[in-house]
Design a protein around this motif. Structure first.
Motif, short mmCIF file in Angstrom:
data_model
loop_
_atom_site.label_atom_id
_atom_site.label_comp_id
_atom_site.label_asym_id
_atom_site.label_seq_id
_atom_site.Cartn_x
_atom_site.Cartn_y
_atom_site.Cartn_z
N HIS A 119 29.06 36.94 41.49
CA HIS A 119 30.34 37.35 41.85
C HIS A 119 29.59 38.32 40.43
CE1 HIS A 119 33.57 37.04 44.67
NE2 HIS A 119 33.54 35.10 44.55
N PHE A 134 37.38 39.85 43.74
CA PHE A 134 36.84 39.57 42.53
C PHE A 134 37.09 40.82 41.78
CE2 PHE A 134 33.50 39.18 39.46
CZ PHE A 134 34.14 37.83 38.78
N THR A 159 42.80 34.47 44.87
CA THR A 159 42.26 35.24 43.66
C THR A 159 43.61 34.54 42.07
OG1 THR A 159 42.49 37.11 44.66
CG2 THR A 159 42.10 37.38 42.29
N THR A 180 38.13 34.23 42.21
CA THR A 180 38.12 33.66 44.23
C THR A 180 38.38 33.03 44.39
OG1 THR A 180 37.01 35.67 44.73
CG2 THR A 180 39.10 36.56 43.77
N THR A 196 34.92 39.16 47.90
CA THR A 196 33.65 40.16 46.55
C THR A 196 34.95 41.07 46.32
OG1 THR A 196 32.43 40.78 48.82
CG2 THR A 196 31.23 39.13 47.04
#
Length: 303
Positions: free
Chosen positions: A181, A223, A3, A173, A220
Motif C-alpha cells: 500500500h 487506502f 477502511t 484497508t 488500494t
C-alpha cells in the motif's frame, strides 16, 4: 472490505475509526459486555473479561462476535480483511494461547490495558485455521489497535509468528499488505520514497492543487484516498474535531448497498462507521442506513 484510520488530536485524544464493510449478514449492533463476563473461545478454556467492553457485534448461537470495540482501560481494536495473505496454524499448538481469528478481539480487550500489553503477549498466541461456532469458514483477518497513550499497532498475520507492522500513516484497508500500500501511495503521489515526511508533504500539495483522489471500493484506492486525507489535512485540535474529520474521510469510502434486487450474497457494502475514543472512553456507532449516531460509555453502562 473495510477502511480504518487513527487520529490523535492536539489535546492528545486518540480516535480509532473504521467502516465495517461486509456481505449481507446478521446486523452488527452496539453491544455491552460487563467486566466479569465469562466467554468461551472455540479452542481452549473459558476466559473472563477483566474490563467493561463496548463495540459492534453479532450474536451467533449465544456467542458474541465483535468486529471492533474498546475496553474501560482505553484500549481499542478493530478487525479488517486481508484475503490471500494470512498464514494460520492448521492445528492447536501445545505451548500457545490458541485462538481462531474471530476470538482475537475479545482476547485483546478482555485482559489488556495498553497496546504494549498486547504486544508483550503476542508471541504466546497461535492463530488457528478453525471454523468458529455458527460460521463455516476461516476468516483472513488483520487488526489495528490504539490506546489512551496514543500508541497504535497493526498486526498482519502473514507468518505464524505474530508481530506488529510499522504503519506511521495509521491507515489500513485490505489486501495487499501495508508495504505494498505504501509503495502504491508513493507511486500515485509520484514521490521517490515511502517515508512519512515525504508522503505528508506530497499529500498536502496534492490536496492544495485540487487534483482528484481515487474513487471506488478497490482497497488500494480507498487506502490512497484516506491516507492523503489524513496526511494532507491539519491535525485536529480536539477529540470532537478528530471524530468529525474521521467521519468526513470515511464517508468518502463508503460502499453502498445495492438496491432493487441487485444485492448479491457476496457483495460487500458498508454497514456502519464507528469511532473509539480512547480518552473519553466512548464508542460511537453510525449505521449507514440512518446515519443516526449512538455514543455509548464504556465506563458507565447506564449511559
Amino acid at each position: 472490505m473495510c477502511t480504518s484510520l487513527t487520529l490523535t488530536a492536539s489535546d492528545q485524544t486518540t480516535i480509532l475509526a473504521r467502516t465495517m464493510d461486509f456481505p449481507n449478514v446478521d446486523p452488527w449492533v452496539p453491544t455491552k459486555l460487563p467486566a466479569g463476563t465469562e466467554w468461551q473461545p472455540i479452542l481452549g478454556q473459558p476466559a473472563t473479561t477483566q474490563f467493561n467492553i463496548v463495540g459492534a457485534a453479532r450474536n451467533l448461537n449465544g456467542h458474541t462476535l465483535f468486529g471492533d470495540g474498546i475496553n474501560a482501560a482505553g484500549l481499542s481494536c478493530a478487525e479488517l480483511y486481508l484475503p490471500s495473505r494470512v498464514t494460520y496454524y492448521d492445528d492447536p499448538q501445545s505451548d500457545k494461547v490458541n485462538l481462531t481469528p474471530q476470538d482475537f478481539i475479545l482476547w485483546v480487550l478482555s485482559s489488556h490495558q495498553t497496546v504494549a500489553d498486547v504486544l508483550a503477549d503476542l508471541p504466546q498466541v497461535a492463530l488457528i485455521a478453525h471454523v468458529w461456532y455458527a460460521e463455516n469458514k476461516v476468516y483472513p483477518f488483520h487488526w489495528v489497535l490504539a490506546d489512551a497513550t496514543g500508541a497504535t499497532a497493526y498486526i498482519e498475520p502473514t507468518s505464524l509468528t505474530l508481530t506488529a507492522t510499522d504503519n506511521p500513516i495509521q491507515v489500513m484497508t485490505n489486501t495487499p499488505t501495508l508495504a505494498d500500500h505504501y509503495s502504491g501511495l508513493a507511486a500515485f503521489l509520484q514521490v521517490p520514497d515511502t517515508k512519512q515526511p515525504t508522503l505528508t508533504q506530497a499529500s498536502i500539495a496534492w490536496l492544495a492543487s485540487g487534483q482528484p483522489l481515487p474513487e471506488g471500493p478497490i482497497p488500494t484506492n480507498r487506502f490512497i484516498r484516506t491516507a492523503i486525507n489524513r496526511l494532507g489535512h491539519p491535525q485536529p485540535k480536539t477529540g470532537n474535531d478528530a471524530e468529525n474529520a474521521a467521519l468526513t474521510y470515511l464517508k468518502q469510502v463508503v460502499t453502498p448497498k445495492l438496491e432493487n434486487g441487485q444485492q448479491k450474497p457476496n457483495h460487500n457494502f458498508t454497514h456502519y462507521i464507528s469511532f473509539m475514543n480512547t480518552k473519553a472512553l466512548t464508542y460511537t456507532h453510525i449505521p449507514i442506513d440512518t446515519m443516526r449516531s449512538q455514543s455509548l460509555s464504556v465506563v458507565d453502562f447506564a449511559k
